[in-house]
Design a protein around this motif. Structure first.
Motif, PDB file in Angstrom:
ATOM      1  N   SER A 191       0.837  -1.194   0.000  1.00  0.00           N
ATOM      2  CA  SER A 191       0.000   0.000   0.000  1.00  0.00           C
ATOM      3  C   SER A 191       0.877   1.250   0.000  1.00  0.00           C
ATOM      4  CB  SER A 191      -0.906   0.003   1.229  1.00  0.00           C
ATOM      5  OG  SER A 191      -1.550   1.241   1.366  1.00  0.00           O
TER       6      SER A 191
ATOM      7  N   ASP B  97       0.422   2.802   3.589  1.00  0.00           N
ATOM      8  CA  ASP B  97       1.021   2.033   4.687  1.00  0.00           C
ATOM      9  C   ASP B  97       1.711   0.809   4.093  1.00  0.00           C
ATOM     10  OD1 ASP B  97       1.722   0.656   6.947  1.00  0.00           O
ATOM     11  OD2 ASP B  97      -0.299   0.572   7.783  1.00  0.00           O
TER      12      ASP B  97
ATOM     13  N   SER C 139       3.257  -1.572   5.266  1.00  0.00           N
ATOM     14  CA  SER C 139       3.146  -2.825   6.012  1.00  0.00           C
ATOM     15  C   SER C 139       1.878  -3.596   5.640  1.00  0.00           C
ATOM     16  CB  SER C 139       3.160  -2.552   7.520  1.00  0.00           C
ATOM     17  OG  SER C 139       1.983  -1.862   7.901  1.00  0.00           O
ATOM     18  N   ARG C 140       0.944  -2.946   4.930  1.00  0.00           N
ATOM     19  CA  ARG C 140      -0.297  -3.604   4.494  1.00  0.00           C
ATOM     20  C   ARG C 140      -0.255  -3.839   2.991  1.00  0.00           C
ATOM     21  NH1 ARG C 140      -4.362   0.249   7.486  1.00  0.00           N
ATOM     22  NH2 ARG C 140      -3.632  -0.084   9.586  1.00  0.00           N
TER      23      ARG C 140
ATOM     24  N   GLU D 227      -6.883  -2.949   9.432  1.00  0.00           N
ATOM     25  CA  GLU D 227      -6.050  -2.741  10.619  1.00  0.00           C
ATOM     26  C   GLU D 227      -6.004  -3.993  11.474  1.00  0.00           C
ATOM     27  OE1 GLU D 227      -7.081   0.826  12.702  1.00  0.00           O
ATOM     28  OE2 GLU D 227      -7.038   2.022  10.877  1.00  0.00           O
TER      29      GLU D 227
END
Length: 79
Positions: A3, A6, A8-9, A49
């Motif tokens: 992403s 973010d 990490s996603r 999340e």
């Protein structure tokens, strides 16, 4: 794909193109009426999340064939 907001996603992208041909009765005996439809689906899945949640988005696009009677009157046709 990571992403951009973010890293990490992850984001998962998928697409599918479909050409649908439908035959039915016509007003002329012995001649089938034929209708052709072209469309595509585009899916986007984003990790949420929480680890067991995802957010999905579906976009459907429909295309006219150049042989279609409405092709030349379509306002968004290519120039």
């Amino acid at each position: 794909v990571a992403s951009p907001v973010d890293p990490s996603r992850s984001i998962f992208l998928c697409s599918e193109y479909i050409r649908q041909v439908t035959f039915s009765l016509s007003q002329e005996f012995g001649v089938a009426r034929q209708v052709v439809g072209n469309y595509a689906h585009f899916w986007t899945w984003r990790e949420g999340e929480e680890p067991d949640k995802m957010t999905g988005n579906l976009l459907t696009a429909v295309y006219l064939d150049p042989q279609d009677a409405m092709f030349f009157s379509e306002p968004s046709k290519p120039a």
